[in-house]
Design a protein around this motif. Structure first.
Motif, PDB file in Angstrom:
ATOM      1  N   VAL A  46       0.770  -0.993  -0.019  1.00 44.51           N
ATOM      2  CA  VAL A  46      -0.106   0.093  -0.177  1.00 44.51           C
ATOM      3  C   VAL A  46       0.781   1.208  -0.046  1.00 44.51           C
ATOM      4  CG1 VAL A  46      -0.460  -0.118   2.384  1.00 44.51           C
ATOM      5  CG2 VAL A  46      -1.858   1.237   0.939  1.00 44.51           C
ATOM      6  N   ASP A  47       0.559   2.295  -1.120  1.00 51.00           N
ATOM      7  CA  ASP A  47       1.363   3.395  -1.124  1.00 51.00           C
ATOM      8  C   ASP A  47       0.729   4.269  -0.394  1.00 51.00           C
ATOM      9  OD1 ASP A  47       2.680   5.559  -2.211  1.00 51.00           O
ATOM     10  OD2 ASP A  47       3.057   4.815  -4.185  1.00 51.00           O
ATOM     11  N   VAL A  60       4.452   1.949  -8.071  1.00 46.46           N
ATOM     12  CA  VAL A  60       4.714   0.752  -8.189  1.00 46.46           C
ATOM     13  C   VAL A  60       3.423   0.083  -8.810  1.00 46.46           C
ATOM     14  CG1 VAL A  60       5.040  -1.362  -6.571  1.00 46.46           C
ATOM     15  CG2 VAL A  60       6.096   0.863  -6.394  1.00 46.46           C
ATOM     16  N   PRO A  61       3.632  -0.646  -9.872  1.00 45.45           N
ATOM     17  CA  PRO A  61       2.295  -1.543 -10.256  1.00 45.45           C
ATOM     18  C   PRO A  61       1.821  -2.535  -9.398  1.00 45.45           C
ATOM     19  CG  PRO A  61       4.264  -1.330 -11.790  1.00 45.45           C
ATOM     20  CD  PRO A  61       4.721  -0.931 -10.570  1.00 45.45           C
ATOM     21  N   GLY A  62       0.719  -2.288  -9.324  1.00 54.86           N
ATOM     22  CA  GLY A  62      -0.183  -3.093  -8.598  1.00 54.86           C
ATOM     23  C   GLY A  62      -0.194  -2.928  -7.005  1.00 54.86           C
ATOM     24  N   GLY A 123      13.710   2.109   3.352  1.00 52.32           N
ATOM     25  CA  GLY A 123      13.863   2.954   2.211  1.00 52.32           C
ATOM     26  C   GLY A 123      13.017   3.217   1.298  1.00 52.32           C
ATOM     27  N   GLY A 124      11.761   2.759   1.614  1.00 56.33           N
ATOM     28  CA  GLY A 124      10.639   3.265   0.516  1.00 56.33           C
ATOM     29  C   GLY A 124      10.730   2.915  -0.876  1.00 56.33           C
ATOM     30  N   PHE A 125       9.964   3.951  -1.433  1.00 60.22           N
ATOM     31  CA  PHE A 125       9.914   4.026  -2.913  1.00 60.22           C
ATOM     32  C   PHE A 125      11.334   4.100  -3.772  1.00 60.22           C
ATOM     33  CE2 PHE A 125       9.514   5.736  -7.169  1.00 60.22           C
ATOM     34  CZ  PHE A 125       8.629   4.911  -7.791  1.00 60.22           C
ATOM     35  N   GLY A 132      15.930  -2.001  -8.588  1.00 63.34           N
ATOM     36  CA  GLY A 132      15.500  -2.233 -10.050  1.00 63.34           C
ATOM     37  C   GLY A 132      14.167  -3.060  -9.886  1.00 63.34           C
ATOM     38  N   LEU A 133      13.273  -2.922  -8.826  1.00 65.73           N
ATOM     39  CA  LEU A 133      12.102  -3.575  -8.796  1.00 65.73           C
ATOM     40  C   LEU A 133      11.116  -2.696  -9.806  1.00 65.73           C
ATOM     41  CD1 LEU A 133      12.023  -4.412  -4.984  1.00 65.73           C
ATOM     42  CD2 LEU A 133      12.156  -6.115  -7.083  1.00 65.73           C
ATOM     43  N   PRO A 134       9.793  -3.306 -10.261  1.00 69.97           N
ATOM     44  CA  PRO A 134       9.116  -2.816 -11.308  1.00 69.97           C
ATOM     45  C   PRO A 134       8.693  -1.329 -10.797  1.00 69.97           C
ATOM     46  CG  PRO A 134       8.492  -4.841 -11.096  1.00 69.97           C
ATOM     47  CD  PRO A 134       9.398  -4.617 -10.016  1.00 69.97           C
ATOM     48  N   THR A 135       8.687  -0.273 -11.664  1.00 72.15           N
ATOM     49  CA  THR A 135       8.022   0.886 -11.339  1.00 72.15           C
ATOM     50  C   THR A 135       7.322   1.442 -12.482  1.00 72.15           C
ATOM     51  OG1 THR A 135       9.995   2.289 -12.169  1.00 72.15           O
ATOM     52  CG2 THR A 135       9.674   1.867  -9.683  1.00 72.15           C
ATOM     53  N   ALA A 136       6.419   2.292 -12.467  1.00 71.29           N
ATOM     54  CA  ALA A 136       5.791   3.104 -13.421  1.00 71.29           C
ATOM     55  C   ALA A 136       5.661   4.473 -13.478  1.00 71.29           C
ATOM     56  CB  ALA A 136       4.245   2.530 -13.679  1.00 71.29           C
ATOM     57  N   PRO A 137       5.579   4.922 -14.494  1.00 72.61           N
ATOM     58  CA  PRO A 137       5.525   6.913 -14.266  1.00 72.61           C
ATOM     59  C   PRO A 137       4.518   7.018 -13.445  1.00 72.61           C
ATOM     60  CG  PRO A 137       5.296   6.032 -16.717  1.00 72.61           C
ATOM     61  CD  PRO A 137       5.279   4.986 -15.803  1.00 72.61           C
ATOM     62  N   GLY A 138       4.699   8.276 -12.965  1.00 68.90           N
ATOM     63  CA  GLY A 138       3.557   8.884 -11.876  1.00 68.90           C
ATOM     64  C   GLY A 138       2.358   9.123 -12.538  1.00 68.90           C
ATOM     65  N   SER A 139       1.407   9.191 -11.567  1.00 72.46           N
ATOM     66  CA  SER A 139       0.040   9.368 -12.135  1.00 72.46           C
ATOM     67  C   SER A 139      -0.650  10.205 -11.092  1.00 72.46           C
ATOM     68  CB  SER A 139      -0.534   7.976 -12.521  1.00 72.46           C
ATOM     69  OG  SER A 139      -2.052   8.289 -12.299  1.00 72.46           O
TER      70      SER A 139
END
Length: 157
Positions: A46-47, A60-62, A123-125, A132-139
């Motif tokens: 949960v972000d 973070v996708p998902g 360390g958070g996001f 190197g874990l999956p990320t996506a552009p901000g929304s």
């Protein structure tokens, strides 16, 4: 009369650093790769970052997006304002903020609600992304709970 204009302010015996240390002392914090593995095994990420921060840093996708001021109401299994993904007090919730400070305090608050498996990403996001874990552009898309009708606990509190 004491010569004051009201009651004395409440004073804490410790500062925010002590509060953070106490929160972290009861958490089993996860490194980003451990958090990703836990999510793969069924934990929920949960972000809690505000919209502007997700927009600036990425997502973070998902991950479920529940901004900090709504967290307890949305994840408490006894709350009328809980999200549909909440089933019981035994779920594992992994809280993510930008650098892993606010998330520690938030995870401790979830434990105070009885969510005994709540923890956070060390360390958070920023650490998640650096690993190197999956990320996506901000929304700046509004979270699902902000779009639905019903109890809005956490608003303006």
């Amino acid at each position: 009369m004491s010569g004051t204009d009201g009651p004395a302010p409440l004073r804490s015996a410790s500062g925010v650093d002590d509060l953070l240390a106490a929160a972290r002392a009861r958490l089993h914090r996860l490194a980003p790769d451990e958090a990703a593995a836990a999510v793969a095994d069924g934990a929920r990420l949960v972000d809690i970052r505000p919209g502007w921060q997700r927009l600036d840093e990425g997502t973070v996708p998902g991950a479920l997006v529940i901004e900090r001021n709504h967290l307890e109401w949305r994840l408490d299994p006894t709350s009328e304002a809980r999200i549909a993904e909440v089933t019981d007090h035994d779920q594992q919730w992994i809280v993510l903020c930008s650098e892993g400070y606010t998330s520690s305090l938030a995870a401790a608050a979830l434990q105070d609600l009885g969510l005994h498996r709540a923890t956070d990403v060390a360390g958070g996001f920023r650490a998640w992304s650096a690993a190197g874990l999956p990320t996506a552009p901000g929304s700046d898309e509004r979270p699902d709970y902000a779009r639905r009708s019903g109890p809005s606990h956490g608003e303006g509190r």
